[in-house]
Write a protein that holds these residues in place. Structure first.
Motif, mmCIF file in Angstrom:
data_model
loop_
_atom_site.group_PDB
_atom_site.id
_atom_site.type_symbol
_atom_site.label_atom_id
_atom_site.label_comp_id
_atom_site.label_asym_id
_atom_site.label_seq_id
_atom_site.Cartn_x
_atom_site.Cartn_y
_atom_site.Cartn_z
ATOM 1 N N SER A 1 22.543 104.246 69.727
ATOM 2 C CA SER A 1 22.083 105.126 70.805
ATOM 3 C C SER A 1 20.590 105.419 70.735
ATOM 4 C CB SER A 1 22.864 106.452 70.766
ATOM 5 O OG SER A 1 22.738 107.079 69.516
ATOM 6 N N GLN B 1 16.517 104.720 71.277
ATOM 7 C CA GLN B 1 15.736 104.169 72.386
ATOM 8 C C GLN B 1 15.298 102.748 72.039
ATOM 9 O OE1 GLN B 1 12.396 106.598 73.436
ATOM 10 N NE2 GLN B 1 11.613 105.180 74.970
ATOM 11 N N THR C 1 16.240 98.269 72.500
ATOM 12 C CA THR C 1 17.349 97.321 72.452
ATOM 13 C C THR C 1 17.334 96.611 71.104
ATOM 14 O OG1 THR C 1 17.184 96.983 74.839
ATOM 15 C CG2 THR C 1 18.423 95.346 73.577
ATOM 16 N N THR D 1 25.934 101.528 74.914
ATOM 17 C CA THR D 1 24.893 101.778 73.928
ATOM 18 C C THR D 1 23.693 100.873 74.186
ATOM 19 O OG1 THR D 1 25.718 100.120 72.378
ATOM 20 C CG2 THR D 1 26.688 102.327 72.252
ATOM 21 N N THR D 2 22.603 101.154 73.453
ATOM 22 C CA THR D 2 21.384 100.367 73.666
ATOM 23 C C THR D 2 21.400 99.045 72.913
ATOM 24 O OG1 THR D 2 20.315 101.540 71.840
ATOM 25 C CG2 THR D 2 19.982 102.425 74.052
ATOM 26 N N ASP E 1 22.357 95.318 71.744
ATOM 27 C CA ASP E 1 22.891 94.118 72.386
ATOM 28 C C ASP E 1 24.091 93.581 71.619
ATOM 29 O OD1 ASP E 1 21.274 93.943 74.576
ATOM 30 O OD2 ASP E 1 19.822 92.597 73.650
ATOM 31 N N GLU F 1 13.368 103.491 65.727
ATOM 32 C CA GLU F 1 13.007 103.755 67.111
ATOM 33 C C GLU F 1 11.498 103.949 67.244
ATOM 34 O OE1 GLU F 1 15.300 106.483 70.147
ATOM 35 O OE2 GLU F 1 13.984 107.717 68.921
#
Length: 313
Positions: A22, A24, A26, A54-55, A57, A236
């Motif tokens: 979660s 910020q 990818t 979710t962010t 991949d 992040e």
């Protein structure tokens, strides 16, 4: 951003992976460990979490060689936690683990272009020792020490009777006995606050006894949730390059009067590692604390170098 978590089957490694879902940005998350069944269990679970939007991949298990093209290698592998009074008791044992886990990227030399984010303790002498091997510049070696500042914020919050999220507080220096609380920079709601002697004593008691109290529980676990979330926040900050100032251990080259030892200082991060070390004017007693912390780390790193030389001779 490809993030390889070595020690991904453990509590901290899997918590970092979960919290990164979660964060910020990818991410391609790869979990590496010597316990393949645990890795499969975590990835089966985390794969389903991707369906919540979710962010990340992908989340998958991998092998040590996955670190070769990683943007960030998170090293959380360590010997099992046991009853102790200081993180320094793990120095020699964890150095062997660090040496083995980082072997692929060390042997890759210039072909490895990523950042190493070390969680393994004692983080400052281990990071200093790795840097002295000469295969990675200091801006790409980062030690996780955010928990110290979080505990100071919690201790101050308890002393003042305010929510911890409203407290601004920084712990620099060594992750352990040589920690340097910056009482000169305490804020609540963004406003400077000067603690009374009683409030400062209460905050110090919380911070100074947290580790020994937690280890004495003999629960077999470490700061799984805090470190997992904190690691995700640091990644992040690396990924976004937002300029957010965070505490992290990095090898110093004159900053805060320290040369050659890794200590916690305020830094700005970017995808390539440390963008800059933020220079704060500290009062004399806090600067003296940094010098004492550097001496502790230097002694431990030198002991480790001598130990390894003896072992290899």
């Amino acid at each position: 951003m490809k993030v390889v978590i070595i020690g991904g089957a453990g509590g901290i490694g899997s918590s970092a992976a979960f919290n990164l879902l979660s964060a910020q940005g990818t991410y391609e998350i790869v979990l590496v460990d010597t316990r393949p069944n645990m890795i499969t269990s975590h990835t089966m679970d985390l794969e389903n979490a991707l369906g919540l939007g979710t962010t990340a991949d992908t989340v998958r298990g991998g092998v040590p060689e996955d670190a070769l093209d990683a943007d960030v290698v998170v090293l959380s592998a360590a010997v099992p936690l046991r009853l102790n009074s200081s993180r320094s008791v793990f120095l020699a044992d964890n150095a062997r683990i660090v040496e083995e886990c980082l072997r692929p990227v060390r042997e890759a030399g210039a072909d490895f272009g990523g950042v190493v984010l070390m969680l393994t303790n004692p983080v400052d002498p281990l990071l200093t020792w790795v840097h002295r091997q000469g295969w990675l510049p200091r801006e790409r070696l980062i030690g996780y020490t955010l928990n110290d500042s979080l505990r100071l914020r919690t201790g101050v919050a308890f002393a003042l009777g305010v929510p911890a999220k409203d407290v601004g507080a920084w712990m620099l220096g060594e992750h352990g006995e040589g920690q340097v609380p910056l009482y000169s920079r305490i804020t609540v709601g963004g406003e400077p606050v000067v603690l009374t002697e009683a409030q400062r004593a209460a905050a110090e008691e919380y911070v100074d006894t947290w580790y020994t109290k937690h280890v004495a529980l003999d629960s077999g676990r470490t700061s799984t949730w805090t470190t997992g979330l904190g690691t995700a926040r640091l990644i992040e900050a690396l990924n976004t390059g937002s300029g957010t100032v965070v505490p992290a251990s990095v090898v110093l080259d004159g900053e805060y009067g320290v040369h050659g030892a890794s200590l916690t200082v305020p830094v700005e991060l970017r995808p390539e590692g440390v963008r800059r070390i933020v220079a704060w004017d500290l009062p004399p007693e806090e600067l003296a604390g940094m010098s004492r912390a550097a001496a502790n780390v230097e002694a431990a790193a030198s002991e480790l170098t001598a130990h390894c030389a003896t072992r290899l001779s």
